[in-house]
Structures are given as C-alpha cells and as structure tokens.
Enzyme design. Structure first.
Site, PDB file in Angstrom:
ATOM      1  NE  ARG A  67      39.032  27.645  42.337  1.00 17.75           N
ATOM      2  CZ  ARG A  67      39.566  26.831  43.262  1.00 17.75           C
ATOM      3  NH1 ARG A  67      38.870  26.460  44.317  1.00 17.75           N
ATOM      4  NH2 ARG A  67      40.798  26.411  43.142  1.00 17.75           N
TER       5      ARG A  67
ATOM      6  CE1 TYR B 224      15.186  33.224  33.820  1.00 19.29           C
ATOM      7  CE2 TYR B 224      16.720  31.479  34.387  1.00 19.29           C
ATOM      8  CZ  TYR B 224      16.407  32.598  33.654  1.00 19.29           C
ATOM      9  OH  TYR B 224      17.321  33.100  32.767  1.00 19.29           O
TER      10      TYR B 224
ATOM     11  CG  ASP C  83      14.575  32.967  41.983  1.00 23.86           C
ATOM     12  OD1 ASP C  83      14.671  34.186  42.163  1.00 23.86           O
ATOM     13  OD2 ASP C  83      14.959  32.393  40.936  1.00 23.86           O
TER      14      ASP C  83
ATOM     15  CE  LYS D  64      17.739  37.959  34.757  1.00 23.02           C
ATOM     16  NZ  LYS D  64      16.989  36.834  35.256  1.00 23.02           N
TER      17      LYS D  64
HETATM   18  C1  LIG Z   1      17.279  35.534  35.378  1.00 19.00           C
HETATM   19  C2  LIG Z   1      16.739  34.715  36.455  1.00 19.00           C
HETATM   20  C3  LIG Z   1      17.494  33.659  36.993  1.00 19.00           C
HETATM   21  C4  LIG Z   1      18.850  33.289  36.469  1.00 19.00           C
HETATM   22  O1  LIG Z   1      19.787  34.296  36.668  1.00 19.00           O
HETATM   23  P1  LIG Z   1      21.101  34.492  35.762  1.00 19.00           P
HETATM   24  O2  LIG Z   1      21.827  35.584  36.459  1.00 19.00           O
HETATM   25  O3  LIG Z   1      20.651  34.822  34.382  1.00 19.00           O
HETATM   26  O4  LIG Z   1      21.843  33.194  35.779  1.00 19.00           O
HETATM   27  C5  LIG Z   1      16.930  32.941  38.033  1.00 19.00           C
HETATM   28  N1  LIG Z   1      15.697  33.214  38.511  1.00 19.00           N
HETATM   29  C6  LIG Z   1      14.955  34.212  38.001  1.00 19.00           C
HETATM   30  C7  LIG Z   1      13.602  34.456  38.576  1.00 19.00           C
HETATM   31  C8  LIG Z   1      15.432  34.993  36.965  1.00 19.00           C
HETATM   32  O5  LIG Z   1      14.680  35.980  36.457  1.00 19.00           O
END
Ligand SMILES: *Cc1c(COP(=O)(O)O)cnc(C)c1O
Length: 399
Positions: A57, A110, A182, A207
């Site tokens: 963890r 998001y 982000d 992504k």
């Molecule tokens: C998909 C996404 C997230 C969240 O990510 P997960 O891996 O699905 O939890 C956060 N910010 C952006 C810009 C995203 O495209």
C-alpha cells in the site's frame, strides 16, 4: 537526464534502477509485503531512514519505476502515483484543504473534478469559486481576494479551452496559494506546467500516458516537500496504484513521444478538414488560428494535443446517425488511446449535467468529442467523409 530529449526520456527514464536478474524490462513485483532478516535494517526501512519496501500500500518497485518516468518527463523533483486520475485529484485536494479554506478554479474542469468542487468540498466547508474558463482578469480578481489552492486544467474537456498557466501561477503565488494543474490533455510532451510556475502537476495516466486504454492510474509531480505530504495521505488512505497497472502504464509510456507527435498531427488535420464541412457548425481545437485560446496555447504548448470537439447541425439527431457510421473509431467514454475515440459530450464528459448546465459552459447537444488516435490521417479523413456522405437525406435537407 537533464539534456536528454523527450523521446529518449519516454523510453529510458526510470527503467534501469528497477531491473533484476539481468532483465531488460522492469519486472512486475506482485509481492504485497517485503521481508527482512535483519531486525535493525527492517526498523530503519520502516522509519524511512533507509531505502527499501515494506508493504504494497505504501511502495512497490514497479510502481516506483512508473513514478520515476513521469517525474523525469515533467522535470519534477518528486512524484507519487494513485489508483486513478480522480484519486490523484481527490487525494491532493484532501491533503491541503481544511474547513474554512478557499479554492479558485474554472467552470470547465473534468466532470469528476467538477463534482468534487460542487458536491464534496462544500460539505467539508471549503469555499469553492469557479471562474469562467479563459476569463483571466476575472480569475485574477478572485485569486487576489485570497485562496489556498488555484486549480487549473488546460486544455479543458471537451471544448479545449485554454488558460494561461504562467499568468495564473503568478497570481496564485502572490497570495501564497498552491497552484495545481491537471495536465492530462496536454501530456508532458506538449506542456510542462512546472516550468510555467505551477507547484503540482496531475495526470490521469489512464489516458495519454498509458495510451492503450487498458489500465487505470494517476500521478502527481512537484517539489519533494509538497508531494511527500500527498504521498503520506495516499499511503494511509489507500488509493494505491496496482503493480500490474503500473507495468502497463510504463510500457505504454515508452512510445509516449511518438504517439503524441502523431496525435498532434492527426488532430490538426481532422480539425482543419471539419472546418470545410457544411453540417459542422463549430470546430474547437487550440491549433486553429480562430480558437480563442490559440495564442496562449502557442506560447505555452509544444504541440496542440490530440483532443478536439465539433458541433453538428441538427443536434442529437445528426450525432445519432453520424457516429455509428465511423469504422475507425471507438464510441466510448475514454480518450487518449492509440485508437481514435468519439462520443457525444452529453453522454461522456458532461453526462451528469442538465442540458441547461451544458449550454451554460458552451456545450451544444450536438457536440462531439474526438480523440485522435495514431491511425493514418488519410484513413481518418476518408472515414469521416463517408460518414457525412451517408447521413440520411432529412438531415442534409434540414441543414
Ligand atoms: C479522465 C480524466 C480524469 C480522471 O481520471 P481517471 O483515471 O478516469 O480517474 C481527470 N482529469 C482529466 C482531464 C481527465 O480526462
């Protein structure tokens, strides 16, 4: 790896330190626990006085290799990782925000992030101010009133709006706020928020970083001082990245620079093509000169990214006929994979919103999000062309 370029970093960063048995690939270490014969050594590792692993963890060698790779690509002092991108976001916010604090962000973040801002943080008595995305003066005014976190996401989902990171980081620093970005849509290949003055950079590794839509994960990069605090929150609260997922992400990241170069190119070609189509009302891509964020994007990005969106005349009816006709696209909720992915914004990024809420942030019911894959652009354009041609007559007539 200071003078090494991104293509080389994508491949070599964070790999060598974790090899074992002469393997040329980072092993997937599935052990939950790590054993010690020497009680003093065990104690020192447990206290963090000596390098090593205790329990899965907290840390794991495969997971650390992933953290090193993203850390080096973002040019950061430290990095940690999470089970998902949302875990990276929620753990970071939970580490630094306490009741009475204030966060300033944008309206277009998001969907999941927006839920944290509108549903969960207010319950924790955190004051959340969401500014119109791209209204830099308005955001500066809000930041100047005092805040603890400035939270940015650029480009945004799905209309790829752009925020000037350097300018907002300066405003945040002036009031002592932590500036978080982000960077999921841009990736470290196209944009380095730390170099623009941000304190922390978050990725949904699910992504573009992983790039193959087969593993969930998240990361956080920044100074040792800040990242260690978030790591501590995560190691206790348990949103740990799984070693197998870390391996998938690491393997995907070896081609990050190649994939992003191709996706930048394909998105630009698709956006330019869509501008010529009658039934397409609007095309949103920061690489297009008429995009409101184009100049800022040109200044702060090395490439305009693989994400674009476009609105079709006839709204949902047109979308319903158009998308199923595409051969080389998955109709799905994710993005950033090697395959092209399409989906209506009303079903994907903004499914939780009412049509009125969507309209308020400029999302038409006929808006389609397009994540360019690494296919040959000629085939992507031909695929779109045949799909437009095959639309039923009543749609063409209506247009
Ligand atoms: C998909 C996404 C997230 C969240 O990510 P997960 O891996 O699905 O939890 C956060 N910010 C952006 C810009 C995203 O495209």
């Amino acid at each position: 790896m200071k003078n090494i370029k991104n293509g080389t970093k994508s491949i070599w960063a964070g790999e060598k330190d974790y090899l074992a048995f002469g393997a040329t690939q980072v092993p997937v270490v599935h052990s939950v626990s790590f054993g010690y014969d020497d009680m003093d050594e065990w104690y020192d590792v447990a206290l963090g006085k000596k390098e090593g692993h205790i329990y899965g963890r907290n840390t794991n060698p495969t997971v650390q290799a992933f953290e090193d790779k993203i850390r080096i690509l973002e040019g950061a002092e430290a990095a940690t990782s999470f089970s998902t991108g949302m875990a990276a976001i929620s753990n970071t916010l939970a580490t630094f925000l306490t009741p009475g604090d204030r966060i300033v962000s944008i309206k277009d973040s998001y969907g999941g992030t927006n839920k944290i801002f509108t549903e969960f943080l207010p319950r924790q008595k955190v004051d959340v101010t969401l500014c119109d995305t791209g209204d830099h003066e308005g955001m500066e005014r809000e930041i100047a009133k005092g805040c603890d976190i400035v939270y940015l996401e650029t480009p945004t989902n799905p209309t790829v709006k752009i925020t000037d990171i350097e300018r907002m980081a300066k405003a945040g620093k002036a009031v002592g706020a932590i500036v978080v970005v982000d960077n999921t849509f841009a990736t470290p290949i196209n944009q380095n928020p730390l170099a623009l003055g941000a304190d922390l950079v978050i990725h949904s590794a699910t992504k573009f970083l992983g790039g193959h839509a087969d593993a969930l994960g998240g990361s956080l990069c920044g100074s040792k001082e800040l990242v260690e605090q978030v790591y501590h929150f995560r190691e206790i609260n348990g949103a740990t990245l799984d070693p197998m997922s870390a391996y998938f992400l690491l393997r995907g990241m070896k081609t990050l620079q190649l994939r992003i170069a191709r996706q930048n190119e394909n998105a630009m070609k698709v956006a330019t093509y869509l501008k010529t189509i009658d039934i397409v009302e609007d095309v949103f891509y920061p690489g297009l000169e008429d995009h409101p964020g184009h100049d800022i994007a040109k200044k702060q990005m090395n490439g305009f990214g693989g994400m674009l969106s476009f609105a079709v005349k006839g709204g949902v009816d047109t979308v319903r006929h158009l998308l199923p006709k595409l051969t080389y696209a998955n109709r799905a909720a994710n993005l950033g994979s090697v395959e092209t992915i399409v989906g209506p914004a009303r079903t994907t990024s903004h499914v939780e919103c009412t049509p009125e809420e969507r309209a308020a942030v400029g999302i038409a019911e006929g808006l389609i999000r397009y994540s360019a894959g690494i296919e040959d652009s000629e085939d992507l354009l031909a695929d779109l062309e045949q799909a437009f041609q095959a639309l039923p007559k009543h749609i063409h007539v209506q247009v």
